[in-house]
Write a protein that holds these residues in place. Structure first.
Motif, PDB file in Angstrom:
ATOM      1  N   CYS A 306       0.814  -1.217   0.000  1.00  0.00           N
ATOM      2  CA  CYS A 306       0.000   0.000   0.000  1.00  0.00           C
ATOM      3  C   CYS A 306       0.851   1.272   0.000  1.00  0.00           C
ATOM      4  CB  CYS A 306      -0.910   0.030   1.208  1.00  0.00           C
ATOM      5  SG  CYS A 306      -2.058  -1.337   1.232  1.00  0.00           S
ATOM      6  N   ASN A 313       4.379   6.000  -1.997  1.00  0.00           N
ATOM      7  CA  ASN A 313       3.193   5.592  -2.756  1.00  0.00           C
ATOM      8  C   ASN A 313       3.470   5.379  -4.241  1.00  0.00           C
ATOM      9  OD1 ASN A 313       1.848   5.765  -0.418  1.00  0.00           O
ATOM     10  ND2 ASN A 313       0.387   7.356  -1.022  1.00  0.00           N
ATOM     11  N   SER A 316       2.773   1.858  -5.093  1.00  0.00           N
ATOM     12  CA  SER A 316       1.648   1.316  -4.341  1.00  0.00           C
ATOM     13  C   SER A 316       0.639   0.627  -5.251  1.00  0.00           C
ATOM     14  CB  SER A 316       0.958   2.443  -3.578  1.00  0.00           C
ATOM     15  OG  SER A 316      -0.267   1.994  -3.088  1.00  0.00           O
ATOM     16  N   VAL A 317       0.227  -0.535  -4.875  1.00  0.00           N
ATOM     17  CA  VAL A 317      -0.731  -1.280  -5.682  1.00  0.00           C
ATOM     18  C   VAL A 317      -2.086  -0.589  -5.670  1.00  0.00           C
ATOM     19  CG1 VAL A 317      -1.918  -3.475  -5.936  1.00  0.00           C
ATOM     20  CG2 VAL A 317       0.467  -3.434  -5.242  1.00  0.00           C
ATOM     21  N   ILE A 318      -2.547  -0.169  -4.463  1.00  0.00           N
ATOM     22  CA  ILE A 318      -3.904   0.365  -4.396  1.00  0.00           C
ATOM     23  C   ILE A 318      -3.996   1.742  -5.036  1.00  0.00           C
ATOM     24  CG2 ILE A 318      -4.569  -0.986  -2.366  1.00  0.00           C
ATOM     25  CD1 ILE A 318      -4.149   1.459  -0.683  1.00  0.00           C
ATOM     26  N   ARG A 321      -4.387   1.279  -8.618  1.00  0.00           N
ATOM     27  CA  ARG A 321      -5.759   0.874  -8.951  1.00  0.00           C
ATOM     28  C   ARG A 321      -6.752   2.010  -8.799  1.00  0.00           C
ATOM     29  NH1 ARG A 321      -7.136  -4.851  -9.984  1.00  0.00           N
ATOM     30  NH2 ARG A 321      -5.029  -5.661 -10.275  1.00  0.00           N
ATOM     31  N   LEU A 323      -7.558   3.528  -5.983  1.00  0.00           N
ATOM     32  CA  LEU A 323      -8.290   3.533  -4.714  1.00  0.00           C
ATOM     33  C   LEU A 323      -7.738   4.609  -3.793  1.00  0.00           C
ATOM     34  CD1 LEU A 323      -8.536  -0.284  -4.216  1.00  0.00           C
ATOM     35  CD2 LEU A 323     -10.287   1.278  -5.044  1.00  0.00           C
ATOM     36  N   LYS A 353      -8.254   4.261   6.783  1.00  0.00           N
ATOM     37  CA  LYS A 353      -8.515   2.923   6.272  1.00  0.00           C
ATOM     38  C   LYS A 353      -7.576   1.862   6.828  1.00  0.00           C
ATOM     39  CE  LYS A 353     -11.997   3.251   3.492  1.00  0.00           C
ATOM     40  NZ  LYS A 353     -13.196   2.453   3.690  1.00  0.00           N
TER      41      LYS A 353
END
Lengths: 398, 382
Positions: A306, A313, A316-318, A321, A323, A353
């Motif tokens: 994340c 970041n 960062s995968v999310i 995507r 998100l 989150k």
């Protein structure tokens, strides 16, 4: 009821020294046609009931009735309480499990039958406090066996006397009714209102119990605190007057292996607790190559997905995507957070989150991750070199 | 002084011609006894050829039941002798014949040597490999087991003879009986299922034995009074016997429940297995019938005072109890032997029952005949 005035001088009693003589005398008197009033003896004489010609007692019926009442009461109370009023499974047995009810039912049957038949005997025979058998021979509690009978009209006392003497009587005498004694009994006096009051007590008690039977389960019950809600036992961290160290919790013996790892972490989740952690906690690990490598390993595994491999970041995968973006770890805000706060976030989760990883990553590893994040921040710092000046003013108070 | 004369019911006069003489009655009894025993043996033989398991189980039941009858009579006699009871004087003659069964019962128990491995798991060679039985084999092995049988019967017969013939040694017998009968119950019946145990089992066995003993004494007293052999028995004795029967029927139920309730409530697997079989199989009706025969029916029948003095009611109650005790033993012996198979009633069962009646009469009758001899003076309680 006999009319005592009429027969005062027609009754006699004869006393014997032997139960068998008494039995013979009673049989002889019956033969001669003298009505027998009663016999008195220190112990029951075998066969006397039949010799006097007593009818079979009606007490067994009372006994049966009271026994059945006891049985019904016991079964009723047990079935009602354990299956209807407060259904509670005990030992995996059915709610109405008769074998378990048998002991209580048996005891109550016996109790009711026993007390009931004695009470019936008292009522049926008019037994009451201060009741005395008129002019009772003093020896019948000791060694005398006495028969009381009536002299029929036309027969004379001397005939009876000689008959009894021939049968071995020690003495034969006329009975004199002692009327003064019969007036002292409780029921014969003005005691009837009191007796009714006494009899009303059980009824009042039953009525008082009725509200208990009519319970509303939707209402909160009044709880009876029998002292079980406040345990009297010492708690783990209480001081103790006599244990070593002055407190209940003792140091485990040397070599004890902890099951959970470390001493309790005295913090809970939440923002306030996080700030407290920031003030109170210090990183127990010093920067070293070893700690950095461990921190990097854990960070790359658990955090980088994340926050990105460099904490910015970028990888960062999310974020890729589209998100919600996590906090940028190398940003000045994070840089100015104390170690303890970072540790708290890693343990219990962030304000938005982020989930807490306290139960996935060991405490030592979390501290080493904090060390590694500081290293990342240091590595990222040269680029915004002029920036450090404003950052303390914005981040120090957060 | 004879208190019983007061209520004595008219009894038969031996001198009157319409009643059989002593010798004629004896002849009839002897003939019946031999026929029953012969038939019983024959049936048991057929059973042994067709199904040895049932046959040996019934030999054990028969032997145990005959022991119970003998000891029941002896124990009643011993109690009355120790307490100096006088109410039972007229019926003592019926008690005194019962211990004569003990030698026969002992021989039958010893005959189990040949059927031990059929009945008892510990007597089989594979018991040595069973870890549940390993420690128990010290106590449960053939020489020691049959040695104990010899010892028990030896003690019972010797002490019993002393009580019957001289009216002495009752207290000693009661003490010895207490220990030996407990061990006998554990040995002979409970080890049919060596891994199962119940500490109250022997008391349970005792309650059944005593109940049956009272029933048999009552039956003999009534029958013998009817044929005119014990004319001095009166309503008072019947009433007392009825009370005893009623009381010990309740006692039996009390002990039965004490054993059942704990097993049922605690629900420990190793204890529950036999009860579970009883509650969930074709044995279930017999399990409840046992309660009805030993407790339910006698209780209802004998509750009234009138019923306790009524010979006909007493007889029915006594035979109910006899049937109940047989069923009780059947439920103790057969389920572990058959290992959970359904109950069955065949040649062996019929043979066992016939043999019990036959041997019972054969052993007791000669002793009784000697006792009813008017010249014979009974030994007084010491």
């Amino acid at each position: 009821m006999r009319n005592t005035d009429a027969i005062t001088l027609t009754r006699f009693r004869a006393s014997f020294a032997d139960p068998h003589l008494l039995l013979e005398a009673v049989k002889r008197l019956k033969q001669e046609g003298y009505p027998i009033i009663d016999t008195y003896s220190p112990f029951p004489v075998h066969g006397m009931d039949e010799a006097i010609g007593l009818k079979p007692s009606r007490l067994p019926r009372a006994c049966l009735a009271f026994g059945l009442l006891g049985l019904a009461t016991a079964l009723g109370v047990q079935i009602w309480t354990s299956a209807y009023d407060y259904p509670l499974i005990v030992g995996g047995k059915p709610l109405v499990s008769l074998p378990a009810f048998i002991p209580v039912s048996f005891e109550l049957t016996v109790l009711f039958a026993g007390l009931g038949v004695v009470a019936s005997l008292f009522v049926a025979s008019g037994m009451r406090p201060k009741f005395k058998v008129p002019d009772l021979h003093p020896g019948v509690n000791d060694d005398r066996f006495v028969v009381a009978g009536e002299i029929q009209a036309g027969a004379s006392f001397t005939v009876v006397q000689s008959l009894m003497a021939s049968l071995g009587a020690l003495e034969t005498e006329l009975l004199v009714e002692d009327k003064s004694q019969t007036d002292h009994s409780l029921l014969d006096r003005e005691a009837k209102p009191l007796a009714f009051l006494l009899a009303a007590i059980p009824a009042v008690l039953v009525l008082a119990a009725l509200p208990l039977l009519n319970r509303n389960y939707l209402k909160r019950n009044l709880a009876w605190d029998g002292g079980m809600m406040a345990p009297v036992a010492y708690q783990s961290f209480d001081p103790h007057p006599s244990l070593p160290g002055g407190q209940v919790l003792q140091t485990p013996p040397a070599g004890t292996v902890s099951r959970k790892g470390l001493v309790p972490l005295p913090f809970g989740p939440g923002k306030v607790e996080a700030e407290r952690a920031g003030l109170e906690l210090k990183n127990p690990f010093q920067p070293s190559q070893e700690n950095f490598s461990r921190g990097k390993l854990v960070y790359d595994r658990s955090c980088a997905a994340c926050h990105g491999l460099d904490g910015d970041n970028n990888s960062s995968v999310i974020v890729a995507r589209g998100l919600l973006a996590p906090a940028i770890l190398v940003a000045p805000v994070v840089r100015n957070m104390p170690d303890g706060l970072l540790f708290h976030v890693a343990t219990f989760g962030g304000p938005q989150k982020m989930k807490g990883l306290g139960d996935l990553i060991s405490r030592d590893d979390r501290w080493k991750v904090v060390l590694y994040i500081r290293e990342l921040q240091r590595a990222a710092a040269p680029k915004p070199l002029p920036a450090p000046a404003p950052s303390p003013s914005t981040g120090a108070t957060s | 002084m004879k208190p019983n004369q007061v209520f004595s019911v008219p009894s038969r006069d031996l001198t009157r011609p319409q009643f059989p003489t002593l010798a004629e009655i004896g002849e009839k009894f002897r003939l019946g006894a031999w026929t029953l025993s012969g038939l019983g043996l024959l049936m048991l033989g057929i059973g042994l050829a067709t199904s040895p398991l049932h046959a040996w189980a019934n030999v054990l039941m028969t032997a145990f039941n005959l022991t119970c009858v003998g000891l029941g009579g002896l124990f009643l006699l011993a109690i009355q002798s120790t307490t100096g009871a006088r109410w039972s004087d007229p019926i003592l003659k019926a008690h005194r014949a019962m211990p004569a069964l003990l030698p026969i019962a002992g021989l039958m128990m010893l005959a189990l040597w040949f059927g031990a491995d059929t009945l008892y798991p510990w007597a089989r060679p594979e018991a040595h490999g069973d870890h549940l039985l390993k420690g128990r084999l010290v106590w449960l092995n053939r020489p020691f087991f049959f040695g104990r049988i010899l010892l028990f019967f030896g003690l019972w017969i010797l002490l019993g003879r002393r009580i019957v013939q001289r009216g002495k040694g009752s207290a000693v017998f009661i003490l010895v009986f207490g220990v030996t009968f407990v061990l006998a119950n554990f040995d002979w019946i409970m080890t049919l299922e060596p891994a199962w145990n119940s500490t109250i089992f022997a008391i349970y066995g005792f309650s059944g034995m005593f109940l049956q003993g009272i029933a048999i004494v009552t039956i003999s007293a009534i029958v013998l009074r009817r044929v005119g052999l014990l004319p001095e028995i009166s309503k008072a004795q019947n009433h007392d016997l009825g009370k005893l029967l009623f009381a010990f029927s309740c006692f039996w139920a009390y002990i039965w429940l004490s054993q059942f309730l704990l097993v049922w409530y605690a629900n420990i697997p190793e204890e529950t297995a036999p009860i579970r079989l009883m509650l969930n199989s074709k044995w279930t009706p017999f399990f409840y019938l046992n309660l009805v025969l030993n407790f339910g029916l006698p209780f209802v029948m004998l509750l009234q005072r009138k019923a306790k003095t009524n010979e006909r009611v007493l007889m029915v109650a006594c035979f109910t109890v006899l049937a109940g005790h047989w069923l009780d033993l059947y439920l103790m012996v057969l389920p572990p032997v058959l290992k959970g198979a359904s109950p069955s009633f065949g040649f062996s069962e019929v043979g066992g029952i016939l043999l019990q009646f036959g041997l019972g009469h054969m052993a007791c009758w000669p002793v009784f005949m000697k006792d009813v001899n008017p010249e014979q003076e009974l030994p007084q309680a010491g």
